[in-house]
Design a protein around this motif. Structure first.
Motif, PDB file in Angstrom:
ATOM      1  N   PHE A 163       0.843  -1.200   0.000  1.00  0.00           N
ATOM      2  CA  PHE A 163       0.000   0.000   0.000  1.00  0.00           C
ATOM      3  C   PHE A 163       0.876   1.248   0.000  1.00  0.00           C
ATOM      4  O   PHE A 163       0.613   2.218  -0.724  1.00  0.00           O
ATOM      5  N   GLU A 164       1.941   1.185   0.785  1.00  0.00           N
ATOM      6  CA  GLU A 164       2.850   2.338   0.867  1.00  0.00           C
ATOM      7  C   GLU A 164       3.441   2.642  -0.521  1.00  0.00           C
ATOM      8  O   GLU A 164       3.495   3.798  -0.946  1.00  0.00           O
ATOM      9  N   LEU A 165       3.826   1.599  -1.222  1.00  0.00           N
ATOM     10  CA  LEU A 165       4.409   1.797  -2.550  1.00  0.00           C
ATOM     11  C   LEU A 165       3.371   2.373  -3.528  1.00  0.00           C
ATOM     12  O   LEU A 165       3.667   3.290  -4.302  1.00  0.00           O
ATOM     13  N   VAL A 166       2.138   1.862  -3.452  1.00  0.00           N
ATOM     14  CA  VAL A 166       1.106   2.352  -4.361  1.00  0.00           C
ATOM     15  C   VAL A 166       0.810   3.829  -4.075  1.00  0.00           C
ATOM     16  O   VAL A 166       0.782   4.662  -4.993  1.00  0.00           O
ATOM     17  N   GLY A 222       9.391  11.272 -14.418  1.00  0.00           N
ATOM     18  CA  GLY A 222       9.384  10.171 -13.453  1.00  0.00           C
ATOM     19  C   GLY A 222       8.124  10.214 -12.601  1.00  0.00           C
ATOM     20  O   GLY A 222       7.479   9.197 -12.318  1.00  0.00           O
ATOM     21  N   ARG A 223       7.762  11.415 -12.218  1.00  0.00           N
ATOM     22  CA  ARG A 223       6.543  11.634 -11.425  1.00  0.00           C
ATOM     23  C   ARG A 223       5.325  11.139 -12.233  1.00  0.00           C
ATOM     24  O   ARG A 223       4.469  10.419 -11.724  1.00  0.00           O
ATOM     25  N   MET A 224       5.332  11.534 -13.507  1.00  0.00           N
ATOM     26  CA  MET A 224       4.185  11.155 -14.345  1.00  0.00           C
ATOM     27  C   MET A 224       4.127   9.646 -14.573  1.00  0.00           C
ATOM     28  O   MET A 224       3.071   9.029 -14.547  1.00  0.00           O
ATOM     29  N   PHE A 260       1.033   7.387 -13.501  1.00  0.00           N
ATOM     30  CA  PHE A 260       0.316   6.648 -14.535  1.00  0.00           C
ATOM     31  C   PHE A 260       0.214   5.159 -14.166  1.00  0.00           C
ATOM     32  O   PHE A 260      -0.855   4.552 -14.215  1.00  0.00           O
ATOM     33  N   LEU A 261       1.359   4.591 -13.762  1.00  0.00           N
ATOM     34  CA  LEU A 261       1.374   3.148 -13.494  1.00  0.00           C
ATOM     35  C   LEU A 261       0.536   2.776 -12.261  1.00  0.00           C
ATOM     36  O   LEU A 261       0.027   1.664 -12.158  1.00  0.00           O
ATOM     37  N   SER A 262       0.422   3.700 -11.317  1.00  0.00           N
ATOM     38  CA  SER A 262      -0.245   3.339 -10.057  1.00  0.00           C
ATOM     39  C   SER A 262      -1.717   3.720 -10.022  1.00  0.00           C
ATOM     40  O   SER A 262      -2.450   3.257  -9.145  1.00  0.00           O
ATOM     41  N   SER A 263      -2.170   4.540 -10.974  1.00  0.00           N
ATOM     42  CA  SER A 263      -3.535   5.086 -10.815  1.00  0.00           C
ATOM     43  C   SER A 263      -4.606   3.989 -10.840  1.00  0.00           C
ATOM     44  O   SER A 263      -5.541   4.028 -10.043  1.00  0.00           O
ATOM     45  N   TRP A 264      -4.455   2.960 -11.708  1.00  0.00           N
ATOM     46  CA  TRP A 264      -5.495   1.924 -11.726  1.00  0.00           C
ATOM     47  C   TRP A 264      -5.493   1.128 -10.420  1.00  0.00           C
ATOM     48  O   TRP A 264      -6.540   0.731  -9.920  1.00  0.00           O
ATOM     49  N   PRO A 292       2.915  -5.276  -6.479  1.00  0.00           N
ATOM     50  CA  PRO A 292       3.137  -4.101  -7.352  1.00  0.00           C
ATOM     51  C   PRO A 292       4.541  -4.116  -7.963  1.00  0.00           C
ATOM     52  O   PRO A 292       5.319  -3.167  -7.793  1.00  0.00           O
ATOM     53  N   LEU A 293       4.823  -5.194  -8.686  1.00  0.00           N
ATOM     54  CA  LEU A 293       6.199  -5.373  -9.201  1.00  0.00           C
ATOM     55  C   LEU A 293       6.579  -4.275 -10.182  1.00  0.00           C
ATOM     56  O   LEU A 293       7.711  -3.793 -10.197  1.00  0.00           O
ATOM     57  N   GLU A 294       5.591  -3.854 -10.986  1.00  0.00           N
ATOM     58  CA  GLU A 294       5.899  -2.827 -11.985  1.00  0.00           C
ATOM     59  C   GLU A 294       6.235  -1.503 -11.294  1.00  0.00           C
ATOM     60  O   GLU A 294       7.079  -0.733 -11.789  1.00  0.00           O
ATOM     61  N   LEU A 295       5.637  -1.263 -10.141  1.00  0.00           N
ATOM     62  CA  LEU A 295       5.927  -0.006  -9.432  1.00  0.00           C
ATOM     63  C   LEU A 295       7.314  -0.067  -8.798  1.00  0.00           C
ATOM     64  O   LEU A 295       8.056   0.927  -8.807  1.00  0.00           O
TER      65      LEU A 295
END
Ligand code: B12
Length: 488
Positions: free
Chosen positions: A428-431, A448-450, A454-458, A468-471
């Motif tokens: 959860f912290e990472l998301v 990087g921010r974007m 983008f990756l976490s919004s869904w 959340p491996l991609e994050l």
């Protein structure tokens, strides 16, 4: 000669004034010969101490020790110093030895512990070396007697910062190397305007040391010191390290009035209930004086858990503040202590729901999620974990990987925290950190921010936090491409 050692605690870009050692230096200034060795600046502090010991007769090595990385550095430096200079007594002061005095004295290379406020105690210890005082009469001192048994003298009453001389910044050369870029400014300094805290939260390591007491510097003196740092060294921002900066409305308003002409941007810690009681006018003045972000211990979204912590706030107050402070343009930074030992999974679920409610009320609110790790407490540790955890018996054991990871809350390995709950908290912290990257990270590029957002919004939208491996990958990818500190 006295060596005042501040072992390395942070990476160079996080270097700040070593306030604890400077406070002790202030007490010695003009009366004693001393040198400061700061491991956050000096890359070979051991060699520097050897050089001082070759050039002078060192009467005492006095070391400031905070739990975590600083403790690990202190162990290595003191062990080596004792081997090379066996006749020089070593004293530890600061949060680690104050919390764990017996454990500290179990180290062969520590002779004395100064518990709590150290300015008067160190002077009396020096008097004892010079035969004008008995060790047993020194309040706040712990030591080993002739049989090696530990003696803990009575506590020392707390004195106000106003009673002590100003900090001798000039003994830190060059001062500019302690004023570094942060989101607040190009040259950010730190200040501690009070000592202690009047509250008795049962998860907090400040209570066992200051026992619910706080003494605060007068606003005039705080403003004078900061004004001097601004004029002489170009400081343009300040982080107040006080446990509880906003003591009362009249004090905070006066402080705001005196800080305003300095045009500093600042950060401080406050309590939710105290802040809620302030008038709109006071909050406007605080903002106008440069307050940019304020850290609040929200701790939990459950009133039952807050009561167990003896936090003396309610979840409704946190929500009220999140909404109200937004109108004044101050960013609140809410910190949570997650993992109630009696119901860790339920506590984690409730905290996540609560954080989401805060974010709806105030999307700018920053969130800090901390695993609960207990510290010894006079009123009993939060979660009733006495007997469920045994702390290390020596500083060397605290310095092992197992306990280092406990202290920094990275991998606390608590008997009451199931692995999957720990993982859920971390995920959860990472998301949330990806969905709303902190404004405090000035090295994070816009792309990087974007990318992280983008990756976490869904994930955030659907509440799917698992794996959340991609994050994790994106975070590493961005970190490798951040500009170097020197180029900021
Ligand atoms: C600044 C700070 C940091 C900075 C350090 C920056 C630096 N430049 O070194 C950073 C951000 C790195 C940090 C990290 C951590 N910190 Co920290 N930190 C603080 C903070 C806010 C201020 C410390 C300070 O400068 N005080 C000002 C000086 C003047 O006060 P003082 O240290 O108490 O010094 C007096 C006495 O202790 C004594 N004394 C101190 N040293 C010495 C030495 C001698 C020889 C003598 C005689 C006396 C003496 O005399 C001094 C004057 O009276 C305190 C809370 C607080 N307000 O004190 C937490 C605090 C010390 N941190 C704490 C902790 C736990 C940590 C961490 C280990 C964990 C975490 N996540 O927070 C991490 C370490 C992880 C990491 N990655 O580094 C806890 C310690 C208690 C505990 N629970 O164990 C505190 C109390 C916060 C809290 N409420 O929980 N921290």
């Amino acid at each position: 000669m006295i060596i005042l050692l501040h072992p390395k605690a942070v990476k160079p870009h996080n270097r700040r004034f070593p306030l604890a050692i400077l406070s002790i230096a202030a007490a010695l200034e003009g009366a004693e010969e001393y040198q400061i060795v700061d491991g956050n600046l000096d890359t070979t502090p051991g060699a520097t101490m050897d050089r001082i010991a070759r050039e002078h007769r060192v009467e005492l090595l006095a070391v400031s020790v905070m739990p975590g990385p600083q403790m690990v550095s202190a162990v290595a430096l003191c062990r080596e110093f004792r081997q090379k200079h066996p006749n020089v007594p070593i004293v530890w002061g600061g949060y680690f030895p104050s919390l764990y005095a017996d454990t500290t004295l179990n180290a062969g290379y520590v002779d004395f512990v100064i518990r709590g406020q150290g300015e008067d105690t160190i002077i009396e210890l020096l008097q004892a070396f010079r035969d004008s005082r008995q060790l047993a009469s020194i309040r706040g001192l712990s030591f080993k007697d002739a049989f090696g048994l530990h003696v803990h003298n009575a506590e020392r009453p707390l004195r106000s910062p106003n009673d002590f001389p100003r900090l001798p910044y000039h003994r830190l050369a060059p001062v500019e190397r302690y004023l570094l870029p942060t989101f607040l400014g190009r040259r950010t300094g730190v200040h501690h305007a009070s000592i202690g805290c009047p509250f008795r939260c049962q998860f907090c390591g400040v209570v066992p040391i200051f026992d619910g007491r706080q003494k605060t510097e007068v606003p005039e003196r705080t403003a004078e010191v900061l004004g001097m740092l601004q004029r002489k060294f170009g400081m343009d921002a300040v982080q107040f390290y006080d446990n509880n900066f906003f003591l009362s409305e009249s004090h905070a308003s006066k402080q705001a009035e005196l800080l305003s002409p300095l045009n500093l941007r600042w950060w401080a810690e406050g309590r939710i209930d105290t802040f809620l009681r302030y008038s709109d006018e006071a909050l406007r003045d605080i903002r106008r004086s440069g307050a940019t972000m304020i850290f609040f211990g929200a701790e939990s979204g459950s009133n039952e858990v807050l009561a167990q912590m003896n936090k003396r706030i309610t979840a409704e107050q946190t929500l009220e503040l999140a909404a109200r402070i937004r109108k004044f343009g101050i960013i609140p930074e809410f910190s949570f202590v997650v993992g109630n030992p009696n119901a860790p999974a339920e506590d984690t679920r409730q905290t996540i729901d609560f954080v989401r409610r805060i974010k709806r009320l105030n999307p700018d609110a920053e969130i800090i999620v901390q695993h609960y790790i207990p510290t010894p407490h006079p009123d009993g540790m939060y979660g009733g974990v006495e007997g469920k955890i045994e702390f290390p018996r020596t500083p060397d054991e605290w310095a092992t990987e197992r306990w280092f990871n406990f202290t920094i809350r990275h991998d606390p390995r608590l008997p009451w925290l199931p692995r999957q709950v720990k993982r859920r908290i971390d995920n959860f912290e990472l998301v949330i950190n990806s969905r709303w990257p902190t404004v405090q990270d000035i090295r994070l590029p816009r792309w990087g921010r974007m990318l992280l957002q983008f990756l976490s919004s869904w994930r955030y939208a659907t509440g799917i936090y698992d794996f959340p491996l991609e994050l994790a990958w994106a975070e590493k990818f961005v970190a490798l491409r951040k500009p170097r500190w020197e180029s900021l």
